[in-house]
Design a protein around this motif. Structure first.
Motif, PDB file in Angstrom:
ATOM      1  N   LYS A  19     115.093 -60.593   9.772  1.00 38.02           N
ATOM      2  CA  LYS A  19     115.689 -59.262   9.708  1.00 38.02           C
ATOM      3  C   LYS A  19     117.213 -59.315   9.697  1.00 38.02           C
ATOM      4  O   LYS A  19     117.855 -58.588   8.935  1.00 38.02           O
ATOM      5  CB  LYS A  19     115.185 -58.417  10.878  1.00 38.02           C
ATOM      6  N   SER A  20     117.803 -60.152  10.538  1.00 39.95           N
ATOM      7  CA  SER A  20     119.272 -60.240  10.568  1.00 39.95           C
ATOM      8  C   SER A  20     119.827 -60.794   9.265  1.00 39.95           C
ATOM      9  O   SER A  20     120.861 -60.334   8.761  1.00 39.95           O
ATOM     10  CB  SER A  20     119.726 -61.112  11.746  1.00 39.95           C
ATOM     11  N   THR A  21     119.139 -61.772   8.693  1.00 38.49           N
ATOM     12  CA  THR A  21     119.566 -62.356   7.418  1.00 38.49           C
ATOM     13  C   THR A  21     119.508 -61.315   6.304  1.00 38.49           C
ATOM     14  O   THR A  21     120.444 -61.179   5.512  1.00 38.49           O
ATOM     15  CB  THR A  21     118.683 -63.559   7.056  1.00 38.49           C
ATOM     16  N   ASP A 194     112.925 -66.095  -0.923  1.00 37.06           N
ATOM     17  CA  ASP A 194     113.844 -66.877  -0.102  1.00 37.06           C
ATOM     18  C   ASP A 194     115.260 -66.490  -0.504  1.00 37.06           C
ATOM     19  O   ASP A 194     115.699 -66.788  -1.628  1.00 37.06           O
ATOM     20  CB  ASP A 194     113.615 -68.371  -0.312  1.00 37.06           C
ATOM     21  N   LEU A 195     115.986 -65.822   0.386  1.00 38.58           N
ATOM     22  CA  LEU A 195     117.316 -65.327   0.045  1.00 38.58           C
ATOM     23  C   LEU A 195     118.312 -66.439  -0.254  1.00 38.58           C
ATOM     24  O   LEU A 195     119.378 -66.179  -0.831  1.00 38.58           O
ATOM     25  CB  LEU A 195     117.863 -64.444   1.178  1.00 38.58           C
ATOM     26  N   LEU A 198     119.150 -67.935  -5.421  1.00 38.28           N
ATOM     27  CA  LEU A 198     119.839 -66.847  -6.116  1.00 38.28           C
ATOM     28  C   LEU A 198     118.869 -65.937  -6.850  1.00 38.28           C
ATOM     29  O   LEU A 198     119.001 -64.707  -6.794  1.00 38.28           O
ATOM     30  CB  LEU A 198     120.864 -67.426  -7.098  1.00 38.28           C
ATOM     31  N   GLU A 199     117.905 -66.512  -7.517  1.00 39.45           N
ATOM     32  CA  GLU A 199     116.942 -65.710  -8.280  1.00 39.45           C
ATOM     33  C   GLU A 199     116.157 -64.775  -7.359  1.00 39.45           C
ATOM     34  O   GLU A 199     115.958 -63.599  -7.676  1.00 39.45           O
ATOM     35  CB  GLU A 199     115.973 -66.626  -9.035  1.00 39.45           C
ATOM     36  N   ASP A 200     115.731 -65.294  -6.206  1.00 38.28           N
ATOM     37  CA  ASP A 200     114.993 -64.465  -5.259  1.00 38.28           C
ATOM     38  C   ASP A 200     115.891 -63.380  -4.670  1.00 38.28           C
ATOM     39  O   ASP A 200     115.462 -62.231  -4.487  1.00 38.28           O
ATOM     40  CB  ASP A 200     114.433 -65.330  -4.126  1.00 38.28           C
ATOM     41  N   ALA A 201     117.133 -63.737  -4.356  1.00 35.26           N
ATOM     42  CA  ALA A 201     118.068 -62.756  -3.808  1.00 35.26           C
ATOM     43  C   ALA A 201     118.294 -61.608  -4.784  1.00 35.26           C
ATOM     44  O   ALA A 201     118.334 -60.432  -4.387  1.00 35.26           O
ATOM     45  CB  ALA A 201     119.388 -63.430  -3.462  1.00 35.26           C
TER      46      ALA A 201
END
Length: 222
Positions: A19-21, A194-195, A198-201
């Protein structure tokens, strides 16, 4: 984010879900303020992990107070992301009650206080978040993340009771989420995204912005 682009977003999910991330990532991407639940300033949390029966009620009152303060500030500011909100608080308290860590009297006292706080929120000009994002993932994923972040008091090694607590809490999260009705919601599968990639973010940010746009369109029509 200015004018009509303001939004109050709250994150929800298991201990260790990220959550914090996610709060940091989303708030920076949207140019809004981040509200974090402090672990370092919480003098009760580590005591709870060592002796839950002694400290569960004190911990839940502490969390309820800090989350109430945060959500009031967030509603006034109207452009922010919170890494934990008051809406999940009753779930953690109920799990502690079911685990035998709180008495009937403590549970009744907590619920009475929560009701009073929720009534005050209902009287504010802004009464609820614009969006709740539920970070949902498997218990294995959550346990791996708890192990990775390395807080000693959260580790399940040689602590079967703590594993039981995590398992019990995880088993109830979907039911809590399905009953949540304060705002629009968005589920992000932490098993899939997975943040750090880059692609997932980018995919996560697109999901959030598209959902916010849909919420704004719905409000404008309404």
């Amino acid at each position: 984010m200015k004018g009509d682009n303001k939004a109050v977003i709250v994150l929800a999910g298991m201990i260790g879900a990220g959550k914090s991330t996610y709060t940091k990532f989303i708030s920076e991407a949207l140019g809004s303020e981040a509200f974090y639940e402090s672990v370092d300033d919480n003098r009760i949390l580590e005591n709870f992990y060592e002796n839950p029966e002694r400290w569960a009620f004190s911990l839940q009152i502490y969390f309820l107070n800090t989350r109430f303060r945060s959500i009031k500030a967030a509603f006034k500011h109207e452009n922010n992301v919170l890494d934990r909100s008051i809406y999940e608080d009753a779930l953690f308290t109920r799990i502690n009650y079911e685990e035998g860590n709180m008495s009937d009297a403590e549970m009744e006292t907590y619920l009475d206080l929560l009701d009073n706080m929720m009534e005050e929120l209902d009287s504010m000009p802004k009464k609820s978040p614009d969006l709740l994002i539920y970070l949902r993932g498997s218990l294995d994923t959550v346990l791996n993340r708890i192990e990775k972040r390395g807080r000693s008091f959260e580790q399940i090694e040689d602590n079967s009771g703590l594993l039981d607590y995590y398992t019990h809490l995880h088993s109830q999260y979907d039911s809590w989420f399905n009953a949540y009705d304060k705002s629009a919601t968005l589920i992000i599968d932490i098993n899939q995204y997975d943040l750090e990639k880059l692609e997932d973010a980018e995919k996560v940010l697109n999901m959030v912005t598209e959902k916010l746009e849909a919420v704004r369109n719905e409000h404008s029509v309404g």
